[in-house]
Write an enzyme that holds these catalytic residues in place. Structure first.
Site, PDB file in Angstrom:
ATOM      1  N   ARG A   1      14.303  -8.885   4.093  1.00 19.93           N
ATOM      2  CA  ARG A   1      14.132  -9.521   2.783  1.00 19.93           C
ATOM      3  C   ARG A   1      15.469  -9.759   2.116  1.00 19.93           C
ATOM      4  NH1 ARG A   1       9.807  -5.523  -0.030  1.00 19.93           N
ATOM      5  NH2 ARG A   1       9.588  -7.213  -1.500  1.00 19.93           N
TER       6      ARG A   1
ATOM      7  N   TYR B   1      10.446 -18.415  -1.757  1.00 14.27           N
ATOM      8  CA  TYR B   1      10.081 -19.003  -3.053  1.00 14.27           C
ATOM      9  C   TYR B   1      11.065 -18.568  -4.127  1.00 14.27           C
ATOM     10  CZ  TYR B   1       7.626 -14.481  -3.001  1.00 14.27           C
ATOM     11  OH  TYR B   1       7.309 -13.155  -2.863  1.00 14.27           O
TER      12      TYR B   1
HETATM   13  C1  LIG Z   1       6.924  -8.239   1.035  1.00 11.70           C
HETATM   14  C2  LIG Z   1       5.768  -8.198   0.073  1.00 11.70           C
HETATM   15  C3  LIG Z   1       5.442  -9.338  -0.690  1.00 11.70           C
HETATM   16  C4  LIG Z   1       4.347  -9.313  -1.581  1.00 11.70           C
HETATM   17  N1  LIG Z   1       4.046 -10.440  -2.301  1.00 11.70           N
HETATM   18  C5  LIG Z   1       2.978 -10.444  -3.140  1.00 11.70           C
HETATM   19  C6  LIG Z   1       2.626 -11.611  -3.892  1.00 11.70           C
HETATM   20  O1  LIG Z   1       3.279 -12.640  -3.798  1.00 11.70           O
HETATM   21  N2  LIG Z   1       1.520 -11.554  -4.688  1.00 11.70           N
HETATM   22  C7  LIG Z   1       0.771 -10.420  -4.811  1.00 11.70           C
HETATM   23  O2  LIG Z   1      -0.245 -10.431  -5.554  1.00 11.70           O
HETATM   24  N3  LIG Z   1       1.090  -9.294  -4.124  1.00 11.70           N
HETATM   25  C8  LIG Z   1       2.168  -9.283  -3.303  1.00 11.70           C
HETATM   26  N4  LIG Z   1       2.501  -8.148  -2.603  1.00 11.70           N
HETATM   27  C9  LIG Z   1       1.676  -6.957  -2.753  1.00 11.70           C
HETATM   28  C10 LIG Z   1       2.017  -6.166  -4.013  1.00 11.70           C
HETATM   29  O3  LIG Z   1       3.403  -5.859  -4.035  1.00 11.70           O
HETATM   30  C11 LIG Z   1       1.183  -4.878  -4.003  1.00 11.70           C
HETATM   31  O4  LIG Z   1      -0.168  -5.200  -3.742  1.00 11.70           O
HETATM   32  C12 LIG Z   1       1.265  -4.171  -5.361  1.00 11.70           C
HETATM   33  O5  LIG Z   1       2.590  -3.845  -5.697  1.00 11.70           O
HETATM   34  C13 LIG Z   1       0.426  -2.882  -5.305  1.00 11.70           C
HETATM   35  O6  LIG Z   1       0.430  -2.293  -6.572  1.00 11.70           O
HETATM   36  P1  LIG Z   1      -0.074  -0.813  -6.749  1.00 11.70           P
HETATM   37  O7  LIG Z   1       0.161  -0.504  -8.212  1.00 11.70           O
HETATM   38  O8  LIG Z   1      -1.434  -0.650  -6.189  1.00 11.70           O
HETATM   39  O9  LIG Z   1       0.880   0.087  -5.858  1.00 11.70           O
HETATM   40  P2  LIG Z   1       2.464   0.298  -5.966  1.00 11.70           P
HETATM   41  O10 LIG Z   1       3.141  -0.907  -6.554  1.00 11.70           O
HETATM   42  O11 LIG Z   1       2.899   0.754  -4.626  1.00 11.70           O
HETATM   43  O12 LIG Z   1       2.614   1.481  -7.032  1.00 11.70           O
HETATM   44  C14 LIG Z   1       2.234   2.798  -6.709  1.00 11.70           C
HETATM   45  C15 LIG Z   1       2.945   3.749  -7.665  1.00 11.70           C
HETATM   46  O13 LIG Z   1       2.416   5.057  -7.479  1.00 11.70           O
HETATM   47  C16 LIG Z   1       3.509   5.972  -7.439  1.00 11.70           C
HETATM   48  N5  LIG Z   1       3.079   7.130  -6.637  1.00 11.70           N
HETATM   49  C17 LIG Z   1       2.837   7.202  -5.300  1.00 11.70           C
HETATM   50  N6  LIG Z   1       2.435   8.432  -4.938  1.00 11.70           N
HETATM   51  C18 LIG Z   1       2.418   9.174  -6.089  1.00 11.70           C
HETATM   52  C19 LIG Z   1       2.075  10.526  -6.360  1.00 11.70           C
HETATM   53  N7  LIG Z   1       1.681  11.372  -5.412  1.00 11.70           N
HETATM   54  N8  LIG Z   1       2.171  10.959  -7.648  1.00 11.70           N
HETATM   55  C20 LIG Z   1       2.561  10.116  -8.656  1.00 11.70           C
HETATM   56  N9  LIG Z   1       2.890   8.812  -8.434  1.00 11.70           N
HETATM   57  C21 LIG Z   1       2.813   8.350  -7.170  1.00 11.70           C
HETATM   58  C22 LIG Z   1       4.648   5.200  -6.782  1.00 11.70           C
HETATM   59  O14 LIG Z   1       5.878   5.792  -7.106  1.00 11.70           O
HETATM   60  C23 LIG Z   1       4.452   3.815  -7.422  1.00 11.70           C
HETATM   61  O15 LIG Z   1       5.102   3.730  -8.662  1.00 11.70           O
HETATM   62  C24 LIG Z   1       3.582  -8.135  -1.719  1.00 11.70           C
HETATM   63  C25 LIG Z   1       3.915  -6.973  -0.974  1.00 11.70           C
HETATM   64  C26 LIG Z   1       5.005  -7.011  -0.091  1.00 11.70           C
HETATM   65  C27 LIG Z   1       5.360  -5.764   0.694  1.00 11.70           C
END
Ligand SMILES: Cc1cc2nc3c(=O)[nH]c(=O)nc-3n(C[C@H](O)[C@H](O)[C@H](O)COP(=O)(O)OP(=O)(O)OC[C@H]3O[C@@H](n4cnc5c(N)ncnc54)[C@H](O)[C@@H]3O)c2cc1C
Length: 311
Positions: free
Chosen positions: A75, A107
């Site tokens: 990336r 993008y």
């Molecule tokens: C390369 C790439 C490109 C992407 N592009 C897109 C896009 O264009 N559009 C889109 O909609 N999605 C996209 N995604 C997906 C998107 O990034 C994720 O779906 C989204 O960030 C998930 O959000 P979340 O809050 O579920 O998890 P995360 O963003 O992973 O957040 C989880 C949080 O929980 C915390 N945590 C973990 N374990 C613990 C624990 N035991 N105790 C306390 N805290 C904890 C972590 O520190 C983190 O802050 C992309 C993903 C990747 C890898």
């Protein structure tokens, strides 16, 4: 968004280590040794989720860990002027470039000031070497070697030379038999971490929150008071699972299918771009993702909860 959250309900720098369920509450233990209890635990702790392990490990131990999708990417984020020098007007809109086991997704971000790109490698012959860690540091030469001698347009090689030499493994939760157990429930990547090829992973997490908050509101208002609180919570989380899981898992499987197409590995359409585009431009492929009726989902979830409680 943060203005809607009462700050005295928020705590930072906490790491959840253990979850225990009792009949009337769920007890959380943190890395600092402190505990907290709650009526319901909503785990939005990402792809390596502790809450997911708590929910699945007893009945479905094989489904806890994310699955490696035989592919990874490099990336980079560069100023738009640098990207324009390499790709000219191809930087104007988001683009997917398809190829034989190599691809590129690119993008603009930061209101157009920067250019975000992923250069992807599909390689089923090599297992992921970094275990459950999703990144692996390599040398600049190893990174360049992944794209050299393959007849790839030199503009992609120039772009790649500006990426960080870190392999980001593509992992997903391909199969998840349930999003809840007792008083604990999953939202976002903890439930359905996806490959990025439909750019829809985070959006599915937002849809989870929409449906779950509607059901939580219904619970809080006590609009159906049949059964005790345990039964009511179970009805709400069961309705959430019934509505959200098929849709989120459907997104995830189609993102994996686009991943196969982008790398010319799809069994049905292979490297035939006419057939690939035919499939992707087929109305139902993206329409069901982009034009889904979420209001209907809310009604359906509410109805399922009522049915379960016989209200
Ligand atoms: C390369 C790439 C490109 C992407 N592009 C897109 C896009 O264009 N559009 C889109 O909609 N999605 C996209 N995604 C997906 C998107 O990034 C994720 O779906 C989204 O960030 C998930 O959000 P979340 O809050 O579920 O998890 P995360 O963003 O992973 O957040 C989880 C949080 O929980 C915390 N945590 C973990 N374990 C613990 C624990 N035991 N105790 C306390 N805290 C904890 C972590 O520190 C983190 O802050 C992309 C993903 C990747 C890898």
């Amino acid at each position: 968004m943060t203005s809607f959250i009462p700050m005295n309900n928020v705590q930072f720098d906490k790491r959840l280590e253990d979850v225990q369920q009792c009949s009337d509450k769920v007890i959380l233990t943190f890395a600092d040794g402190k505990t907290a209890d709650a009526s319901i635990l909503v785990g939005s702790d990402g792809i390596q989720s502790t809450v997911r392990a708590h929910i699945l490990r007893h009945l479905y131990p094989d489904q806890v860990e994310p699955v490696y999708a035989d592919s990874y990417c490099y990336r980079g984020v560069i100023p738009i002027a640098e990207a324009q020098e390499i790709l000219g007007s191809h930087t104007d809109t988001a683009k997917f470039y398809f190829g034989d086991r190599r691809s590129c997704v690119a993008y603009r971000i930061s209101e157009g000031r920067e250019f975000n790109f992923l250069l992807c490698v599909a390689d089923a012959s090599k297992p992921w070497r970094a275990g459950h860690t999703v990144t692996e540091k390599v040398t600049h030469e190893q990174m360049m070697a992944d794209f050299q001698d393959r007849g790839i347009d030199e503009r992609f090689l120039r772009l790649l030379s500006k990426a960080s030499p870190i392999r980001w493994g593509f992992f997903h939760h391909l199969h998840t038999p349930t999003y809840y157990r007792g008083r604990a429930v999953l939202v976002g990547d903890s439930a359905h971490a996806s490959l990025p090829f439909q750019a829809a992973g985070a959006a599915q997490g937002v849809e989870d929150a929409l449906v779950l908050s509607e059901l939580m509101l219904k619970l809080a208002r006590g609009s159906c008071d049949n059964g005790n609180s345990e039964t009511q919570i179970s009805a709400a989380l069961g309705a959430y699972d019934a509505v959200r899981r098929p849709r989120a898992q459907g997104q995830l499987s189609r993102a994996a299918e686009v991943g196969q197409m982008i790398h010319f590995q799809h069994q049905e359409v292979g490297s035939d771009m006419t057939r690939i585009l035919g499939k992707l431009q087929n109305e139902s492929f993206f329409d069901q993702l982009w034009f889904h009726d979420l209001k209907k989902d809310l009604q359906l979830a509410s109805q399922k909860m009522d049915e379960c409680l016989q209200c």
